[in-house]
Design an enzyme around this catalytic site. Structure first.
Site, PDB file in Angstrom:
ATOM      1  N   HIS A  81      48.210  35.115 -40.459  1.00 30.70           N
ATOM      2  CA  HIS A  81      49.210  35.397 -39.423  1.00 30.70           C
ATOM      3  C   HIS A  81      49.040  36.853 -38.974  1.00 30.70           C
ATOM      4  CE1 HIS A  81      50.901  36.617 -43.261  1.00 30.70           C
ATOM      5  NE2 HIS A  81      51.561  37.531 -42.586  1.00 30.70           N
ATOM      6  N   LYS A 106      44.224  36.866 -44.216  1.00 27.61           N
ATOM      7  CA  LYS A 106      45.593  36.769 -43.722  1.00 27.61           C
ATOM      8  C   LYS A 106      45.592  35.806 -42.536  1.00 27.61           C
ATOM      9  CE  LYS A 106      49.185  39.905 -42.112  1.00 27.61           C
ATOM     10  NZ  LYS A 106      49.482  41.276 -41.696  1.00 27.61           N
TER      11      LYS A 106
END
Ligand code: OMP
Length: 215
Positions: free
Chosen positions: A106, A104
């Site tokens: 963010h 991921k």
């Protein structure tokens, strides 16, 4: 229902989790049976499995600082349910975590979710061990995260050859020097088929075990 291999096999068959037929495995082996843990898809079935993992961990794992890890994807619900079963049934407050398959980029970012694994010794929970390829990938991932393996527990040990002549489980137990546990093995399934199945199914299971299995 507390965990009992024969009862679990019966329930697995009834729910198509365990099937007989012709299946091609990840290893390329052609198998007369397949165990699809993804079909443990009711609250009852998931609870039975999680309580099985939890009972085994309560018996074999060091209960202080217990950390359990489920590998994406199938290991994720299993590790979450097992953490709950450890607390509910054994008052063991384990830390638990899992990995993402895609990092991921963010928010909190990264590949790992849940317990901070760095410097920890972790029990890995997975569904099935055949040749051990999937488990070796998980071990590499934990190594990269700075964690070591305290033990491994799978629902089904197919008791098949790993990279050499030993079973994948024997190889991992020896190379890592940790306990590797299974709730049910290929031998339990053969025994069940001998009692309740057809002659044809039994012959196919025995032939497969003779080719790929270890005693
Ligand atoms: P190995 O990586 O060869 O140990 O295979 C283990 C993986 O194969 C499991 O994590 C499953 O994704 C899958 N599998 C099953 O789910 N059930 C089986 O009965 C057999 C396999 C398999 O492909 O060997």
């Amino acid at each position: 229902m507390s965990f009992h291999p024969e009862q679990f096999i019966e329930v697995a068959l009834k729910n198509q989790v365990l099937r007989f037929g012709e299946f091609t495995l990840k290893s390329g082996r052609k198998s007369p049976y397949f165990f699809n843990a993804g079909l443990l898809s009711t609250g009852e079935l998931l609870s039975v499995l999680a309580e099985g993992y939890a009972d085994a961990l309560a018996k074999h794992a060091n209960q202080d600082d217990l950390v359990i890890f489920g590998a994406a994807y199938k290991g994720i619900p299993f590790v979450a349910a097992t953490a709950q079963a450890l607390w509910r049934e054994h008052q063991i407050n384990a830390e638990w975590g899992y990995n993402r398959k895609e990092a991921k980029d963010h928010g909190e970012g990264g590949m790992l979710v849940g317990a901070d694994l760095k410097g920890k010794s972790v029990w890995v929970i997975d569904d099935v061990m055949t040749a051990g390829t999937a488990m070796r990938e998980v071990i590499a991932l934990l190594d990269k995260a700075g964690a070591s393996v305290a033990g491994i527990i799978v629902a089904l040990d197919r008791k098949e050859k790993g990279q050499g002549d030993q079973s994948a489980i024997q190889e991992l137990a020896e190379s890592l020097q940790v306990p590797v546990l299974a709730l049910v093995t290929m031998d339990d399934i053969v025994e069940y088929v001998a009692k309740h199945g057809s002659q044809d199914e039994l012959a196919q299971m025995q032939a497969y075990r003779a080719e790929y299995g270890v005693s």
